[in-house]
Write a protein that holds these residues in place. Structure first.
Motif, PDB file in Angstrom:
ATOM      1  N   LEU A   1       9.022 -14.616 -63.226  1.00  0.00           N
ATOM      2  CA  LEU A   1       7.746 -15.314 -63.369  1.00  0.00           C
ATOM      3  C   LEU A   1       8.043 -16.770 -63.665  1.00  0.00           C
ATOM      4  CD1 LEU A   1       4.509 -14.249 -65.076  1.00  0.00           C
ATOM      5  CD2 LEU A   1       5.551 -16.385 -65.815  1.00  0.00           C
ATOM      6  N   GLN A   2       7.507 -17.664 -62.837  1.00  0.00           N
ATOM      7  CA  GLN A   2       7.595 -19.094 -63.084  1.00  0.00           C
ATOM      8  C   GLN A   2       6.243 -19.570 -63.588  1.00  0.00           C
ATOM      9  OE1 GLN A   2       8.892 -20.936 -59.405  1.00  0.00           O
ATOM     10  NE2 GLN A   2      11.045 -20.719 -59.980  1.00  0.00           N
ATOM     11  N   TYR A   3       6.235 -20.364 -64.663  1.00  0.00           N
ATOM     12  CA  TYR A   3       4.967 -20.809 -65.219  1.00  0.00           C
ATOM     13  C   TYR A   3       5.100 -22.203 -65.812  1.00  0.00           C
ATOM     14  CZ  TYR A   3       6.937 -19.293 -69.771  1.00  0.00           C
ATOM     15  OH  TYR A   3       7.725 -19.126 -70.871  1.00  0.00           O
ATOM     16  N   GLY A   4       3.952 -22.835 -66.029  1.00  0.00           N
ATOM     17  CA  GLY A   4       3.940 -24.181 -66.590  1.00  0.00           C
ATOM     18  C   GLY A   4       2.525 -24.641 -66.851  1.00  0.00           C
ATOM     19  N   TYR A   5       2.392 -25.810 -67.522  1.00  0.00           N
ATOM     20  CA  TYR A   5       1.070 -26.316 -67.867  1.00  0.00           C
ATOM     21  C   TYR A   5       0.347 -26.878 -66.649  1.00  0.00           C
ATOM     22  CZ  TYR A   5       3.713 -26.495 -72.228  1.00  0.00           C
ATOM     23  OH  TYR A   5       4.536 -26.194 -73.287  1.00  0.00           O
ATOM     24  N   VAL A   6       1.098 -27.525 -65.781  1.00  0.00           N
ATOM     25  CA  VAL A   6       0.496 -28.176 -64.617  1.00  0.00           C
ATOM     26  C   VAL A   6       0.741 -27.381 -63.357  1.00  0.00           C
ATOM     27  CG1 VAL A   6       0.430 -30.274 -63.230  1.00  0.00           C
ATOM     28  CG2 VAL A   6       0.787 -30.429 -65.705  1.00  0.00           C
ATOM     29  N   ALA A   7       1.946 -26.863 -63.214  1.00  0.00           N
ATOM     30  CA  ALA A   7       2.305 -26.085 -62.027  1.00  0.00           C
ATOM     31  C   ALA A   7       3.431 -25.130 -62.401  1.00  0.00           C
ATOM     32  CB  ALA A   7       2.745 -27.003 -60.894  1.00  0.00           C
ATOM     33  N   PRO A   8       3.616 -24.057 -61.645  1.00  0.00           N
ATOM     34  CA  PRO A   8       4.741 -23.157 -61.916  1.00  0.00           C
ATOM     35  C   PRO A   8       6.069 -23.907 -61.785  1.00  0.00           C
ATOM     36  CG  PRO A   8       3.188 -22.170 -60.371  1.00  0.00           C
ATOM     37  CD  PRO A   8       2.803 -23.613 -60.503  1.00  0.00           C
ATOM     38  N   GLY A   9       7.049 -23.476 -62.561  1.00  0.00           N
ATOM     39  CA  GLY A   9       8.372 -24.055 -62.427  1.00  0.00           C
ATOM     40  C   GLY A   9       8.901 -24.727 -63.675  1.00  0.00           C
ATOM     41  N   GLN A  10       8.030 -25.031 -64.649  1.00  0.00           N
ATOM     42  CA  GLN A  10       8.530 -25.615 -65.891  1.00  0.00           C
ATOM     43  C   GLN A  10       9.359 -24.614 -66.684  1.00  0.00           C
ATOM     44  OE1 GLN A  10       4.385 -27.207 -66.992  1.00  0.00           O
ATOM     45  NE2 GLN A  10       5.740 -28.627 -68.059  1.00  0.00           N
ATOM     46  N   PHE A  11       8.932 -23.351 -66.642  1.00  0.00           N
ATOM     47  CA  PHE A  11       9.604 -22.301 -67.391  1.00  0.00           C
ATOM     48  C   PHE A  11       9.756 -21.069 -66.507  1.00  0.00           C
ATOM     49  CE2 PHE A  11       6.552 -24.601 -70.084  1.00  0.00           C
ATOM     50  CZ  PHE A  11       7.424 -25.301 -70.902  1.00  0.00           C
ATOM     51  N   ASP A  12      10.789 -20.284 -66.801  1.00  0.00           N
ATOM     52  CA  ASP A  12      11.011 -19.019 -66.105  1.00  0.00           C
ATOM     53  C   ASP A  12      11.042 -17.888 -67.118  1.00  0.00           C
ATOM     54  OD1 ASP A  12      11.209 -20.306 -63.708  1.00  0.00           O
ATOM     55  OD2 ASP A  12      13.395 -20.221 -63.583  1.00  0.00           O
ATOM     56  N   ALA A  13      10.575 -16.730 -66.690  1.00  0.00           N
ATOM     57  CA  ALA A  13      10.673 -15.517 -67.504  1.00  0.00           C
ATOM     58  C   ALA A  13      11.131 -14.389 -66.605  1.00  0.00           C
ATOM     59  CB  ALA A  13       9.339 -15.181 -68.141  1.00  0.00           C
ATOM     60  N   VAL A  14      12.184 -13.718 -67.004  1.00  0.00           N
ATOM     61  CA  VAL A  14      12.697 -12.582 -66.237  1.00  0.00           C
ATOM     62  C   VAL A  14      11.937 -11.336 -66.665  1.00  0.00           C
ATOM     63  CG1 VAL A  14      14.706 -11.171 -65.712  1.00  0.00           C
ATOM     64  CG2 VAL A  14      14.959 -13.644 -66.026  1.00  0.00           C
TER      65      VAL A  14
ATOM     66  N   ASP B   1       6.141 -15.260 -75.037  1.00  0.00           N
ATOM     67  CA  ASP B   1       5.925 -15.218 -76.486  1.00  0.00           C
ATOM     68  C   ASP B   1       6.058 -16.560 -77.179  1.00  0.00           C
ATOM     69  OD1 ASP B   1       8.611 -15.617 -76.277  1.00  0.00           O
ATOM     70  OD2 ASP B   1       9.189 -13.722 -77.233  1.00  0.00           O
ATOM     71  N   ASP B   2       6.024 -17.662 -76.442  1.00  0.00           N
ATOM     72  CA  ASP B   2       6.108 -18.978 -77.073  1.00  0.00           C
ATOM     73  C   ASP B   2       5.138 -19.927 -76.373  1.00  0.00           C
ATOM     74  OD1 ASP B   2       6.960 -20.893 -78.838  1.00  0.00           O
ATOM     75  OD2 ASP B   2       8.704 -21.483 -77.658  1.00  0.00           O
ATOM     76  N   LEU B   3       3.907 -19.470 -76.219  1.00  0.00           N
ATOM     77  CA  LEU B   3       2.906 -20.225 -75.475  1.00  0.00           C
ATOM     78  C   LEU B   3       2.132 -21.162 -76.393  1.00  0.00           C
ATOM     79  CD1 LEU B   3       1.504 -17.277 -73.325  1.00  0.00           C
ATOM     80  CD2 LEU B   3       3.233 -18.951 -72.650  1.00  0.00           C
ATOM     81  N   LYS B   4       1.554 -22.201 -75.805  1.00  0.00           N
ATOM     82  CA  LYS B   4       0.674 -23.093 -76.543  1.00  0.00           C
ATOM     83  C   LYS B   4      -0.730 -22.496 -76.590  1.00  0.00           C
ATOM     84  CE  LYS B   4       2.872 -27.583 -75.672  1.00  0.00           C
ATOM     85  NZ  LYS B   4       2.638 -28.957 -75.151  1.00  0.00           N
ATOM     86  N   ALA B   5      -1.375 -22.656 -77.721  1.00  0.00           N
ATOM     87  CA  ALA B   5      -2.718 -22.111 -77.874  1.00  0.00           C
ATOM     88  C   ALA B   5      -3.716 -22.864 -77.015  1.00  0.00           C
ATOM     89  CB  ALA B   5      -3.140 -22.171 -79.340  1.00  0.00           C
ATOM     90  N   ASP B   6      -4.748 -22.148 -76.574  1.00  0.00           N
ATOM     91  CA  ASP B   6      -5.870 -22.735 -75.837  1.00  0.00           C
ATOM     92  C   ASP B   6      -5.378 -23.619 -74.688  1.00  0.00           C
ATOM     93  OD1 ASP B   6      -8.525 -23.119 -75.237  1.00  0.00           O
ATOM     94  OD2 ASP B   6      -8.787 -24.767 -76.651  1.00  0.00           O
TER      95      ASP B   6
ATOM     96  N   TYR C   1      -2.247 -21.991 -68.192  1.00  0.00           N
ATOM     97  CA  TYR C   1      -0.922 -21.897 -67.581  1.00  0.00           C
ATOM     98  C   TYR C   1      -1.065 -21.528 -66.105  1.00  0.00           C
ATOM     99  CZ  TYR C   1       1.606 -22.226 -71.993  1.00  0.00           C
ATOM    100  OH  TYR C   1       2.147 -22.677 -73.166  1.00  0.00           O
ATOM    101  N   GLN C   2      -0.370 -22.293 -65.266  1.00  0.00           N
ATOM    102  CA  GLN C   2      -0.260 -21.964 -63.847  1.00  0.00           C
ATOM    103  C   GLN C   2       1.004 -21.122 -63.670  1.00  0.00           C
ATOM    104  OE1 GLN C   2      -2.696 -23.150 -61.825  1.00  0.00           O
ATOM    105  NE2 GLN C   2      -3.635 -24.319 -63.500  1.00  0.00           N
ATOM    106  N   TYR C   3       0.945 -20.085 -62.832  1.00  0.00           N
ATOM    107  CA  TYR C   3       2.127 -19.249 -62.684  1.00  0.00           C
ATOM    108  C   TYR C   3       2.172 -18.593 -61.312  1.00  0.00           C
ATOM    109  CZ  TYR C   3      -0.632 -14.919 -63.283  1.00  0.00           C
ATOM    110  OH  TYR C   3      -1.520 -13.879 -63.113  1.00  0.00           O
ATOM    111  N   ARG C   4       3.349 -18.101 -60.996  1.00  0.00           N
ATOM    112  CA  ARG C   4       3.551 -17.288 -59.804  1.00  0.00           C
ATOM    113  C   ARG C   4       4.673 -16.309 -60.094  1.00  0.00           C
ATOM    114  NH1 ARG C   4       6.651 -21.146 -55.323  1.00  0.00           N
ATOM    115  NH2 ARG C   4       8.523 -21.584 -56.571  1.00  0.00           N
ATOM    116  N   VAL C   5       4.728 -15.207 -59.360  1.00  0.00           N
ATOM    117  CA  VAL C   5       5.793 -14.232 -59.533  1.00  0.00           C
ATOM    118  C   VAL C   5       6.464 -13.998 -58.187  1.00  0.00           C
ATOM    119  CG1 VAL C   5       4.628 -13.122 -61.463  1.00  0.00           C
ATOM    120  CG2 VAL C   5       4.272 -12.231 -59.172  1.00  0.00           C
TER     121      VAL C   5
END
Length: 459
Positions: free
Chosen positions: A52-65, A84-89, A92-96
């Protein structure tokens, strides 16, 4: 010819190995909805689509296996990414995908950390088909209309499928829920049609959903989560009914959860309604029950005192295929009937919302034929404290703004026979007010005399 056939099979096999992931769904897997979420999706094999790739603006800032396990039967592989380390409110944009093949970009929003932040959620239930061989024709339009109301998450009061042991019905449900559940968490409770095979984490229900687990049984059959200034508890009226008396284990767990997690607003959902209007008719040598009776599972004597002790604001149920609001009521001498109280701060409201797709008790509202036969009239008003009944397909929305709760129940465009925007109507509305929180009161800001004075001239 043989070489061509072999090559074609290899190409097709390679395509299948990298097929786009399907049935993407977001949920809360932990009581902390401001910083944690889970994304679940299905693939054909254990060795594909595990990122899973995710981020505030677009996927790719962070990865989760993802954690991958083989689903039951031919369901495919179940992939779950725990965040488990997300910002409140935060949106998140994401793709898998598997690094080569990705889904389209999707999004979800985390819960607020601010206890004063207003929010809306929705509730409904009983979207199951009416027979094992029927598709869920009415579920998707009702789900889409509910999502259009803008809820932060969805509560489901159970009976998602007709037979929880039949995998094809779960596949149909997931396919008919796309793409809504990729953006709006669905927090479900297990209905009498949803269980099996077996009980607990091996059941199809537990494999398909990613929900919080409880410490009493280590399963997702009952759980709780926090959102803003509210707590939400899902109980199982279908499984884990044991203890010193019926459902005592869940009652003890509920008491501890509500004691340890004080909240301004408290909500409980379960499938079988504690209180409901009920109609039965004497036929020759038998009794015909028009709908399910109150306290059908016999748990009112242990659960309702916990609701009263902690002043649960609303208990949501399904099972009966219509809408009904009862209360506020409190526990009475007869476990199957509540006692009316004078105000909301003295009792609990019980809402039956079982109109998300299964056959309801509405009038035969055929657009081109005016037939006025409202079957729910045979039932309504028989329960102590019954305020409103309606036999329409529907959903409810609840807006929370500090000490103000606004409730609406709405009939949907999709009804028994036809989809028509003219079917949309407001069924019920009410408000509950509590003392506003001191932390949420706006404090007047004294203006800076230097900056605000028009007579001040900077030297």
């Amino acid at each position: 010819m043989c070489r061509f056939t072999t090559l074609l099979l290899l190409v097709l096999a390679g395509t299948a190995l990298h097929a786009e992931p399907r049935n993407v769904r977001v949920s809360y897997y932990d009581p902390d909805t401001a910083h944690k979420a889970a994304v679940t999706w299905t693939t054909d094999g254990l060795d594909e689509a595990t990122i899973l790739q995710y981020g505030y603006v677009a996927p790719g800032q962070f990865d989760a296996v993802a954690q991958v396990s083989q689903g039951p039967g031919d369901l495919g592989a179940i992939n779950v990414a725990f965040l488990d380390d997300l910002k409140a409110d935060t949106v998140y944009q994401y793709r898998v995908g598997d690094g080569a093949t990705w889904t389209s970009t999707k999004s979800f929003r985390t819960g607020p950390e601010d206890q004063c932040a207003p929010f809306r959620f929705a509730a409904f239930g009983d979207n199951r088909p009416d027979a094992d061989w029927l598709p869920q024709l009415k579920w998707n339009p009702i789900l889409e209309e509910t999502a259009g109301a803008g809820p932060a998450f969805l509560l489901h009061t159970g009976d998602i499928v007709k037979d929880g042991q039949i995998l094809q019905q779960w596949k149909d449900f997931l396919n008919n829920s796309d793409p809504v559940l990729a953006s709006i968490p669905l927090m479900a409770t297990i209905g009498n049609h949803d269980d099996g095979p077996g009980v607990g984490e091996g059941a199809n229900y537990n494999r398909i959903f990613t929900l919080p687990t409880n410490e009493a049984t280590g399963t997702e059959d009952f759980y709780y989560f926090r959102y803003g200034n509210a707590i939400f508890v899902s109980l199982s009226s279908q499984t884990f009914g044991g203890g010193e008396s019926l459902f005592q284990t869940q009652a003890d767990w509920l008491d501890k959860v509500l004691t340890d997690n004080p909240a301004q607003w408290k909500f409980v959902m379960l499938h079988h309604p504690p209180y409901t209007s009920h109609a039965s008719f004497d036929l020759i040598f038998t009794e015909f029950e028009f709908n399910h009776p109150p306290d059908e599972k016999g748990y009112n004597s242990v659960l309702v005192p916990i609701f009263d002790k902690h002043h649960v604001d609303i208990v949501f149920a399904g099972h009966n295929h219509y809408y009904e609001r009862i209360g506020p009521v409190a526990m009475g001498a007869d476990p199957a009937q509540g006692v009316e109280v004078a105000d909301f701060d003295q009792g609990t409201v019980y809402v039956i919302t079982g109109g998300a797709g299964a056959l309801v008790y509405d009038e035969f509202n055929i657009p081109w034929i005016n037939i006025e036969v409202d079957l729910v009239d045979w039932v309504c008003g028989k329960a102590v404290g019954s305020k409103v009944c309606a036999g329409d397909h529907h959903f409810v929305t609840i807006d929370i703004d500090d000490g103000h709760l606004h409730f609406e129940a709405r009939a949907t465009a999709q009804q028994t026979v036809a989809y028509d925007l003219g079917n949309q109507a407001l069924i019920d509305v009410f408000d509950i007010y509590k003392e506003p929180s001191e932390d949420c009161l706006e404090v007047p800001v004294e203006p800076d005399p230097v900056e605000s004075s028009p007579e001040y001239i900077e030297a």
